[in-house]
Design a protein around this motif. Structure first.
Motif, PDB file in Angstrom:
ATOM      1  N   GLY A  90      48.270 -22.570 -26.809  1.00  0.00           N
ATOM      2  CA  GLY A  90      47.807 -23.944 -26.707  1.00  0.00           C
ATOM      3  C   GLY A  90      47.235 -24.253 -25.337  1.00  0.00           C
ATOM      4  O   GLY A  90      46.440 -23.497 -24.777  1.00  0.00           O
ATOM      5  N   ASP A  91      47.670 -25.384 -24.739  1.00  0.00           N
ATOM      6  CA  ASP A  91      47.201 -25.773 -23.410  1.00  0.00           C
ATOM      7  C   ASP A  91      48.104 -25.231 -22.297  1.00  0.00           C
ATOM      8  O   ASP A  91      47.955 -25.599 -21.134  1.00  0.00           O
ATOM      9  CB  ASP A  91      47.077 -27.293 -23.292  1.00  0.00           C
ATOM     10  CG  ASP A  91      48.431 -28.001 -23.439  1.00  0.00           C
ATOM     11  OD1 ASP A  91      49.462 -27.319 -23.615  1.00  0.00           O
ATOM     12  OD2 ASP A  91      48.449 -29.250 -23.391  1.00  0.00           O
ATOM     13  N   GLY A  92      49.042 -24.364 -22.677  1.00  0.00           N
ATOM     14  CA  GLY A  92      49.926 -23.755 -21.689  1.00  0.00           C
ATOM     15  C   GLY A  92      51.247 -24.465 -21.501  1.00  0.00           C
ATOM     16  O   GLY A  92      52.123 -23.973 -20.783  1.00  0.00           O
ATOM     17  N   SER A  93      51.436 -25.620 -22.160  1.00  0.00           N
ATOM     18  CA  SER A  93      52.683 -26.366 -21.995  1.00  0.00           C
ATOM     19  C   SER A  93      53.898 -25.567 -22.448  1.00  0.00           C
ATOM     20  O   SER A  93      55.008 -25.769 -21.963  1.00  0.00           O
ATOM     21  CB  SER A  93      52.610 -27.685 -22.784  1.00  0.00           C
ATOM     22  OG  SER A  93      51.560 -28.496 -22.314  1.00  0.00           O
ATOM     23  N   VAL A  94      53.681 -24.645 -23.392  1.00  0.00           N
ATOM     24  CA  VAL A  94      54.777 -23.844 -23.921  1.00  0.00           C
ATOM     25  C   VAL A  94      55.456 -23.026 -22.823  1.00  0.00           C
ATOM     26  O   VAL A  94      56.648 -22.692 -22.922  1.00  0.00           O
ATOM     27  CB  VAL A  94      54.260 -22.918 -25.043  1.00  0.00           C
ATOM     28  CG1 VAL A  94      53.268 -21.888 -24.474  1.00  0.00           C
ATOM     29  CG2 VAL A  94      55.403 -22.208 -25.744  1.00  0.00           C
ATOM     30  N   LYS A 141      61.562 -21.437 -17.858  1.00  0.00           N
ATOM     31  CA  LYS A 141      62.919 -21.890 -17.579  1.00  0.00           C
ATOM     32  C   LYS A 141      63.954 -20.980 -18.234  1.00  0.00           C
ATOM     33  O   LYS A 141      65.014 -20.702 -17.679  1.00  0.00           O
ATOM     34  CB  LYS A 141      63.095 -23.328 -18.083  1.00  0.00           C
ATOM     35  CG  LYS A 141      64.442 -23.943 -17.723  1.00  0.00           C
ATOM     36  CD  LYS A 141      64.500 -25.398 -18.157  1.00  0.00           C
ATOM     37  CE  LYS A 141      65.833 -26.026 -17.770  1.00  0.00           C
ATOM     38  NZ  LYS A 141      65.910 -27.456 -18.190  1.00  0.00           N
ATOM     39  N   LYS A 142      63.615 -20.456 -19.413  1.00  0.00           N
ATOM     40  CA  LYS A 142      64.553 -19.639 -20.171  1.00  0.00           C
ATOM     41  C   LYS A 142      64.585 -18.195 -19.694  1.00  0.00           C
ATOM     42  O   LYS A 142      65.657 -17.588 -19.592  1.00  0.00           O
ATOM     43  CB  LYS A 142      64.184 -19.693 -21.656  1.00  0.00           C
ATOM     44  CG  LYS A 142      65.094 -18.883 -22.565  1.00  0.00           C
ATOM     45  CD  LYS A 142      64.646 -18.995 -24.013  1.00  0.00           C
ATOM     46  CE  LYS A 142      65.532 -18.171 -24.948  1.00  0.00           C
ATOM     47  NZ  LYS A 142      65.082 -18.259 -26.357  1.00  0.00           N
ATOM     48  N   GLU A 143      63.422 -17.623 -19.387  1.00  0.00           N
ATOM     49  CA  GLU A 143      63.341 -16.187 -19.129  1.00  0.00           C
ATOM     50  C   GLU A 143      62.904 -15.817 -17.710  1.00  0.00           C
ATOM     51  O   GLU A 143      63.038 -14.658 -17.306  1.00  0.00           O
ATOM     52  CB  GLU A 143      62.355 -15.542 -20.114  1.00  0.00           C
ATOM     53  CG  GLU A 143      62.733 -15.754 -21.565  1.00  0.00           C
ATOM     54  CD  GLU A 143      61.715 -15.127 -22.507  1.00  0.00           C
ATOM     55  OE1 GLU A 143      60.824 -14.411 -22.023  1.00  0.00           O
ATOM     56  OE2 GLU A 143      61.808 -15.366 -23.719  1.00  0.00           O
ATOM     57  N   GLY A 144      62.359 -16.769 -16.954  1.00  0.00           N
ATOM     58  CA  GLY A 144      61.817 -16.447 -15.645  1.00  0.00           C
ATOM     59  C   GLY A 144      62.881 -16.086 -14.615  1.00  0.00           C
ATOM     60  O   GLY A 144      63.991 -16.613 -14.641  1.00  0.00           O
ATOM     61  N   LYS A 145      62.534 -15.186 -13.716  1.00  0.00           N
ATOM     62  CA  LYS A 145      63.451 -14.774 -12.653  1.00  0.00           C
ATOM     63  C   LYS A 145      63.137 -15.511 -11.365  1.00  0.00           C
ATOM     64  O   LYS A 145      61.988 -15.838 -11.075  1.00  0.00           O
ATOM     65  CB  LYS A 145      63.356 -13.263 -12.427  1.00  0.00           C
ATOM     66  CG  LYS A 145      63.880 -12.438 -13.597  1.00  0.00           C
ATOM     67  CD  LYS A 145      63.900 -10.948 -13.251  1.00  0.00           C
ATOM     68  CE  LYS A 145      64.463 -10.129 -14.403  1.00  0.00           C
ATOM     69  NZ  LYS A 145      64.512  -8.680 -14.088  1.00  0.00           N
TER      70      LYS A 145
END
Length: 581
Positions: free
Chosen positions: A451-455, A461-465
């Protein structure tokens, strides 16, 4: 009261024995702790004096490259210290005090220069340029924001300024204190300087070394001398560079004769940030990345493409991507900011401008890392430039990278490449997901979810280090770096396999090696480069280049300087067809 303090209450005697006027004496210390505990006071004074000696000596002999911090470099005799002490001893009182303050401030500036050099050697494998590199400190601050957030970066900046200011003050006070000590013990100081000077000359003459490091040191003076010469060389280099820029074999080639072997093709020139040879050669990174390159080569083959790969030697390492980009496109060795500024203010034909000049291609730039005005873009011959704002991204930044590569390519497809009825295009695409500090890294997701990148807000937040956590361990840094390269290559190959055609020609390469946390000491400057196409005639024109089949260049594949690519490419695809590179 110690000897250093006593100097303020005695007259000086010059080298001929003539009494000098006494320096202004401090008022007698009030009755108190010093008189009650004279032993403690003397011990404290001697400790302070010892620390002053250590600080001054440390500044004089500490190397400007953190990788050279070894015990042997801290047991040298600095010539600058001997000469400075002798000068202070000979000067009259008032001049001496002024000179002591000046020398202390000079040592403070020397320390600042060494600290800057340490950072630049670590990231760029070169010293700090006193004329041209101040602008790069903005990138350093951005890096700190990525690691520690805006508040942490501000605190670090303020802390660094306070530290430098405090260091300058401490050095001035140290030199003043040591000056008083020398004056109050003039004869002892004189004899000591004679002994040290004789020792220095002897060690220098006999080239005595300790663990391979010369005992007789003049590193501080050499550093200053080299930096002065670097400024002079920079001025001379500007004139030499202009002559090189004016010598262009393609400057007067008629537009209808340029790039004739690519007419009707969509040419995508894509830079992958920090994609260096270490990613392939290093066992820890090379084995998993090699599997990815093999898999992506197979996917391209299944989609009807063939590919060839080699090595290019970038002019920079660690950072400074625009220097690598401009070297590749201009056919000139753009090794510093001065050359870059001279380039973009001139009329040297770039590869991108050559496509535009023919009138046979629409030329566009996809530059997600550009977040402000970029007037140099016109020089590179781009009909339209899509910066971070025009790409329409609504998701979070991934440290330095403003958007994931997968989104960048999707936006390119929607804004330009996928338009119906368009003619051939040449696109310069900058992929930034593999930019330092390599955390957090976006994940490849189904295209219909982008999409527009909002995902990416929830995904990050869930997977980023956290980059601050990753950078606590160099092994983790290398692993995350390798993953970022895999992500970028995967995004690019997946895009071409899905949206390319028989008229697609992809040229992709790294702009420079990553920093020394990844590469280790003394890295080479090589980056991989690949050309991908369905039309066999395209790769036939470079058949005599000796490049390796597939996306992974062999160890013995040709290594060219990056500035040689433009001429080789334009010759191969010029009116002669497959010209000799």
């Amino acid at each position: 009261m110690d000897a250093a303090d006593a100097a303020d209450h005695t007259s000086d005697t010059d080298a001929t024995g003539t009494a000098e006027p006494a320096e202004t004496a401090e008022p007698p210390a009030p009755h108190g702790r010093r008189e009650r505990r004279p032993g403690l006071a003397r011990a404290l004074a001697r400790t302070v004096t010892g620390l002053a000696v250590v600080l001054v000596l440390f500044v004089l002999i500490v190397p400007n490259d953190i990788t050279k911090f070894e015990p042997a470099r801290f047991v040298r005799i600095p010539a600058e210290g001997i000469l400075g002490a002798g000068l202070l001893l000979l000067l009259p009182p008032r001049t001496r005090k002024v000179m002591a303050v000046a020398l202390g401030m000079g040592l403070g500036l020397l320390t600042l220069l060494k600290l800057l050099d340490m950072g630049f050697y670590w990231t760029l494998d070169r010293p700090f340029d006193l004329v041209l590199d101040w602008i790069l400190l903005d990138d350093a601050q951005s890096f700190m924001k990525d690691l520690a957030g805006e508040g942490g970066a501000l605190a670090a900046t303020i802390g660094l300024i306070v530290l430098v200011a405090a260091l300058v003050v401490l050095l001035v006070l140290s030199v003043l204190r040591l000056t008083r000590l020398m004056v109050s013990n003039r004869h002892t100081t004189g004899r000591t300087l004679i002994v040290l000077g004789t020792a220095w000359i002897t060690c220098s003459t006999l080239t005595l070394e300790f663990s391979g490091v010369p005992v007789a040191s003049h590193s501080a003076a050499t550093l200053v001398e080299n930096r002065v010469e670097a400024v002079r060389s920079g001025l001379r280099d500007g004139k030499a560079f202009q002559k090189q820029a004016d010598d262009d074999a393609f400057a007067d080639v008629p537009p209808d004769q340029l790039l004739t072997g690519l007419r009707g093709k969509d040419v995508l020139i894509t830079f992958i940030e920090s994609y260096g040879r270490s990613a392939i050669d290093d066992p820890q990174m090379g084995e998993p990345l090699g599997r990815t390159l093999e898999q992506k080569t197979k996917e391209l083959t299944d989609a009807g493409y063939a590919s060839r790969s080699g090595w290019l030697r970038s002019p920079i390492t660690g950072a400074g991507s625009w220097l690598g980009h401009s070297t590749f496109l201009s056919g000139l060795w753009i090794k510093n900011e001065q050359r870059y500024r001279n380039l973009v203010s001139g009329d040297r034909l770039t590869l991108t401008e050559a496509f535009r000049r023919t009138g046979a291609w629409r030329t566009v730039g996809i530059v997600p890392g550009t977040q402000m005005a970029w007037p140099e873009g016109k020089y590179f011959g781009l009909d339209h430039i899509y910066d971070s704002d025009e790409l329409g991204y609504k998701g979070p930044k991934f440290s330095w990278s403003t958007m994931p590569d997968q989104y960048t390519l999707k936006a390119f497809e929607e804004l330009e490449h996928g338009k119906e009825g368009r003619g051939p295009m040449m696109a310069e695409i900058i992929l930034t997901s593999s930019h330092n500090p390599w955390a957090p890294i976006p994940k490849t997701i189904p295209e219909d979810r982008i999409g527009d990148g909002s995902v990416y807000h929830s995904l990050q937040k869930k997977e980023g280090k956290d980059p601050a956590e990753v950078w606590k361990d160099p092994a983790n840094v290398r692993d995350e770096y390798r993953k970022s390269i895999e992500y970028s290559v995967t995004s690019l190959v997946d895009y071409v396999a899905k949206y390319g055609s028989k008229d697609t020609v992809l040229i992709f390469l790294g702009d420079h090696q990553p920093n020394k946390t990844v590469t280790g000491e003394n890295p080479n400057y090589d980056v991989p480069v690949s050309i991908v196409a369905q039309d066999p005639k395209v790769l036939d024109k470079i058949s005599d280049w000796g490049w390796t089949d597939g996306l992974k260049p062999a160890d013995n594949a040709p290594e060219w300087r990056m500035d040689k690519f433009r001429d080789r490419f334009m010759t191969a695809f010029g009116p002669q067809g497959g010209g000799t590179p």
